[in-house]
Design a protein around this motif. Structure first.
Motif, PDB file in Angstrom:
ATOM      1  N   MET A  12       0.837  -1.179   0.000  1.00 10.81           N
ATOM      2  CA  MET A  12       0.000   0.000   0.000  1.00 10.81           C
ATOM      3  C   MET A  12       0.880   1.239   0.000  1.00 10.81           C
ATOM      4  O   MET A  12       1.843   1.331   0.742  1.00 10.81           O
ATOM      5  CB  MET A  12      -0.897  -0.011   1.235  1.00 10.81           C
ATOM      6  N   SER A  13       0.532   2.180  -0.805  1.00 12.48           N
ATOM      7  CA  SER A  13       1.278   3.425  -0.926  1.00 12.48           C
ATOM      8  C   SER A  13       0.907   4.391   0.193  1.00 12.48           C
ATOM      9  O   SER A  13      -0.263   4.524   0.554  1.00 12.48           O
ATOM     10  CB  SER A  13       0.963   4.063  -2.283  1.00 12.48           C
ATOM     11  N   GLU A  14       1.894   5.053   0.742  1.00 11.52           N
ATOM     12  CA  GLU A  14       1.654   6.061   1.774  1.00 11.52           C
ATOM     13  C   GLU A  14       0.840   7.225   1.207  1.00 11.52           C
ATOM     14  O   GLU A  14       0.058   7.849   1.919  1.00 11.52           O
ATOM     15  CB  GLU A  14       2.995   6.567   2.315  1.00 11.52           C
ATOM     16  N   ASP A  15       0.987   7.487  -0.095  1.00 11.63           N
ATOM     17  CA  ASP A  15       0.263   8.595  -0.725  1.00 11.63           C
ATOM     18  C   ASP A  15      -1.248   8.414  -0.644  1.00 11.63           C
ATOM     19  O   ASP A  15      -1.970   9.378  -0.421  1.00 11.63           O
ATOM     20  CB  ASP A  15       0.679   8.746  -2.191  1.00 11.63           C
ATOM     21  N   VAL A  16      -1.751   7.176  -0.833  1.00 13.49           N
ATOM     22  CA  VAL A  16      -3.203   6.980  -0.794  1.00 13.49           C
ATOM     23  C   VAL A  16      -3.737   7.183   0.624  1.00 13.49           C
ATOM     24  O   VAL A  16      -4.864   7.639   0.801  1.00 13.49           O
ATOM     25  CB  VAL A  16      -3.650   5.613  -1.370  1.00 13.49           C
ATOM     26  N   THR A  17      -2.929   6.876   1.620  1.00 12.85           N
ATOM     27  CA  THR A  17      -3.349   7.106   3.002  1.00 12.85           C
ATOM     28  C   THR A  17      -3.403   8.602   3.294  1.00 12.85           C
ATOM     29  O   THR A  17      -4.375   9.094   3.875  1.00 12.85           O
ATOM     30  CB  THR A  17      -2.400   6.407   3.991  1.00 12.85           C
ATOM     31  N   VAL A  18      -2.380   9.315   2.876  1.00 17.01           N
ATOM     32  CA  VAL A  18      -2.361  10.769   3.049  1.00 17.01           C
ATOM     33  C   VAL A  18      -3.534  11.398   2.308  1.00 17.01           C
ATOM     34  O   VAL A  18      -4.222  12.279   2.845  1.00 17.01           O
ATOM     35  CB  VAL A  18      -1.012  11.360   2.577  1.00 17.01           C
ATOM     36  N   ASP A  19      -3.798  10.941   1.090  1.00 20.98           N
ATOM     37  CA  ASP A  19      -4.931  11.463   0.318  1.00 20.98           C
ATOM     38  C   ASP A  19      -6.259  11.185   1.020  1.00 20.98           C
ATOM     39  O   ASP A  19      -7.161  12.040   1.028  1.00 20.98           O
ATOM     40  CB  ASP A  19      -4.952  10.869  -1.090  1.00 20.98           C
ATOM     41  N   LEU A  20      -6.401  10.003   1.616  1.00 21.16           N
ATOM     42  CA  LEU A  20      -7.625   9.665   2.351  1.00 21.16           C
ATOM     43  C   LEU A  20      -7.805  10.603   3.546  1.00 21.16           C
ATOM     44  O   LEU A  20      -8.884  11.168   3.749  1.00 21.16           O
ATOM     45  CB  LEU A  20      -7.586   8.210   2.822  1.00 21.16           C
ATOM     46  N   LEU A  21      -6.752  10.794   4.314  1.00 19.06           N
ATOM     47  CA  LEU A  21      -6.832  11.685   5.475  1.00 19.06           C
ATOM     48  C   LEU A  21      -7.183  13.110   5.052  1.00 19.06           C
ATOM     49  O   LEU A  21      -8.053  13.752   5.654  1.00 19.06           O
ATOM     50  CB  LEU A  21      -5.517  11.665   6.251  1.00 19.06           C
ATOM     51  N   HIS A  22      -6.518  13.595   4.009  1.00 19.17           N
ATOM     52  CA  HIS A  22      -6.810  14.954   3.520  1.00 19.17           C
ATOM     53  C   HIS A  22      -8.246  15.068   3.028  1.00 19.17           C
ATOM     54  O   HIS A  22      -8.921  16.072   3.305  1.00 19.17           O
ATOM     55  CB  HIS A  22      -5.842  15.353   2.408  1.00 19.17           C
ATOM     56  N   ALA A  23      -8.723  14.083   2.303  1.00 15.69           N
ATOM     57  CA  ALA A  23     -10.092  14.138   1.792  1.00 15.69           C
ATOM     58  C   ALA A  23     -11.097  14.201   2.935  1.00 15.69           C
ATOM     59  O   ALA A  23     -12.043  15.008   2.902  1.00 15.69           O
ATOM     60  CB  ALA A  23     -10.372  12.936   0.897  1.00 15.69           C
ATOM     61  N   LEU A  24     -10.908  13.371   3.951  1.00 23.11           N
ATOM     62  CA  LEU A  24     -11.834  13.386   5.085  1.00 23.11           C
ATOM     63  C   LEU A  24     -11.797  14.722   5.817  1.00 23.11           C
ATOM     64  O   LEU A  24     -12.843  15.304   6.127  1.00 23.11           O
ATOM     65  CB  LEU A  24     -11.510  12.239   6.048  1.00 23.11           C
ATOM     66  N   VAL A  25     -10.605  15.230   6.081  1.00 23.72           N
ATOM     67  CA  VAL A  25     -10.461  16.502   6.798  1.00 23.72           C
ATOM     68  C   VAL A  25     -10.989  17.659   5.955  1.00 23.72           C
ATOM     69  O   VAL A  25     -11.724  18.523   6.448  1.00 23.72           O
ATOM     70  CB  VAL A  25      -8.992  16.739   7.203  1.00 23.72           C
ATOM     71  N   ASP A  26     -10.658  17.677   4.681  1.00 25.44           N
ATOM     72  CA  ASP A  26     -11.052  18.793   3.817  1.00 25.44           C
ATOM     73  C   ASP A  26     -12.557  18.856   3.558  1.00 25.44           C
ATOM     74  O   ASP A  26     -13.082  19.931   3.272  1.00 25.44           O
ATOM     75  CB  ASP A  26     -10.325  18.718   2.474  1.00 25.44           C
ATOM     76  N   HIS A  27     -13.233  17.713   3.659  1.00 21.18           N
ATOM     77  CA  HIS A  27     -14.655  17.670   3.298  1.00 21.18           C
ATOM     78  C   HIS A  27     -15.585  17.389   4.473  1.00 21.18           C
ATOM     79  O   HIS A  27     -16.765  17.136   4.272  1.00 21.18           O
ATOM     80  CB  HIS A  27     -14.877  16.650   2.186  1.00 21.18           C
ATOM     81  N   MET A  28     -15.062  17.452   5.694  1.00 20.87           N
ATOM     82  CA  MET A  28     -15.943  17.217   6.839  1.00 20.87           C
ATOM     83  C   MET A  28     -16.646  18.506   7.227  1.00 20.87           C
ATOM     84  O   MET A  28     -16.140  19.610   7.018  1.00 20.87           O
ATOM     85  CB  MET A  28     -15.173  16.625   8.003  1.00 20.87           C
ATOM     86  N   ASN A  29     -17.825  18.323   7.798  1.00 22.99           N
ATOM     87  CA  ASN A  29     -18.623  19.455   8.216  1.00 22.99           C
ATOM     88  C   ASN A  29     -19.552  18.990   9.329  1.00 22.99           C
ATOM     89  O   ASN A  29     -19.849  17.800   9.428  1.00 22.99           O
ATOM     90  CB  ASN A  29     -19.430  20.018   7.054  1.00 22.99           C
ATOM     91  N   GLY A  30     -19.998  19.901  10.134  1.00 23.28           N
ATOM     92  CA  GLY A  30     -20.927  19.585  11.206  1.00 23.28           C
ATOM     93  C   GLY A  30     -21.533  20.852  11.758  1.00 23.28           C
ATOM     94  O   GLY A  30     -20.998  21.943  11.554  1.00 23.28           O
ATOM     95  N   PRO A  31     -22.634  20.715  12.476  1.00 15.90           N
ATOM     96  CA  PRO A  31     -23.347  21.903  12.954  1.00 15.90           C
ATOM     97  C   PRO A  31     -22.544  22.758  13.928  1.00 15.90           C
ATOM     98  O   PRO A  31     -22.671  23.979  13.926  1.00 15.90           O
ATOM     99  CB  PRO A  31     -24.592  21.326  13.626  1.00 15.90           C
ATOM    100  N   ASP A  32     -21.712  22.143  14.749  1.00 12.54           N
ATOM    101  CA  ASP A  32     -20.922  22.893  15.740  1.00 12.54           C
ATOM    102  C   ASP A  32     -19.433  22.629  15.574  1.00 12.54           C
ATOM    103  O   ASP A  32     -18.675  22.647  16.538  1.00 12.54           O
ATOM    104  CB  ASP A  32     -21.352  22.492  17.163  1.00 12.54           C
ATOM    105  N   MET A  33     -19.017  22.409  14.360  1.00 13.67           N
ATOM    106  CA  MET A  33     -17.642  22.010  14.089  1.00 13.67           C
ATOM    107  C   MET A  33     -16.657  23.152  14.305  1.00 13.67           C
ATOM    108  O   MET A  33     -16.858  24.249  13.811  1.00 13.67           O
ATOM    109  CB  MET A  33     -17.548  21.527  12.634  1.00 13.67           C
ATOM    110  N   ASP A  34     -15.601  22.859  15.055  1.00 14.50           N
ATOM    111  CA  ASP A  34     -14.486  23.788  15.219  1.00 14.50           C
ATOM    112  C   ASP A  34     -13.445  23.402  14.168  1.00 14.50           C
ATOM    113  O   ASP A  34     -12.574  22.581  14.422  1.00 14.50           O
ATOM    114  CB  ASP A  34     -13.909  23.683  16.631  1.00 14.50           C
ATOM    115  N   GLY A  35     -13.549  23.971  12.996  1.00  8.71           N
ATOM    116  CA  GLY A  35     -12.710  23.593  11.878  1.00  8.71           C
ATOM    117  C   GLY A  35     -11.231  23.880  12.047  1.00  8.71           C
ATOM    118  O   GLY A  35     -10.406  23.279  11.378  1.00  8.71           O
ATOM    119  N   GLU A  36     -10.882  24.757  12.942  1.00  3.55           N
ATOM    120  CA  GLU A  36      -9.479  25.119  13.129  1.00  3.55           C
ATOM    121  C   GLU A  36      -8.872  24.554  14.407  1.00  3.55           C
ATOM    122  O   GLU A  36      -7.699  24.215  14.442  1.00  3.55           O
ATOM    123  CB  GLU A  36      -9.335  26.648  13.127  1.00  3.55           C
TER     124      GLU A  36
END
Length: 129
Positions: free
Chosen positions: A1-25
């Motif tokens: 397994m490539s480390e790049d796909v794991t990094v891409d997965l983490l970035h995708a989840l973080v970049d596209h998460m949202n919630g009603p009371d989310m502290d994005g920073e």
């Protein structure tokens, strides 16, 4: 397994998460459950954990993260091999550590119920030494 796909997965989840009371920073860690009913990815949801003790429910847009999820599972599982029913992605961004855990058969392993609702978020919280 490539480390790049794991990094891409983490970035995708973080970049596209949202919630009603989310502290994005200000959040320190994250736990996201990825659901694969009938072998198809259809949902990503979980919690953000902030240093002040705040726990925020979040979800990531399915269509936005699907390419990264597919790339990750394709790098881990052979073509035609059954996908897990769930994946738990835990990230502690203050420590720079993560883990991905697969659940192959029990689709209720990471489900919130009336019986576990008070401690559910705590059981998912990343704990890295």
């Amino acid at each position: 397994m490539s480390e790049d796909v794991t990094v891409d997965l983490l970035h995708a989840l973080v970049d596209h998460m949202n919630g009603p009371d989310m502290d994005g920073e200000g959040w320190a860690s994250m736990a996201m459950i990825l659901e694969f009913p009938d072998g198809l990815f259809n949902e990503a949801h979980g919690f953000l954990y902030s240093p002040d003790g705040t726990i925020s429910p979040v979800a990531a847009g399915t269509h936005a993260v699907k390419p990264a999820v597919s790339a990750y599972t394709s790098s881990y599982f052979a073509a035609g091999e059954a996908l897990p029913v769930q994946m738990l992605v835990q990230l502690d961004r203050t420590k720079g550590k993560y883990v991905v855990t697969f659940e192959d058969t029990d689709a209720t392993r990471w489900k919130m119920t009336p019986r576990n609702r008070n401690e559910f978020h705590a059981t998912l919280r990343p704990t890295f030494d």
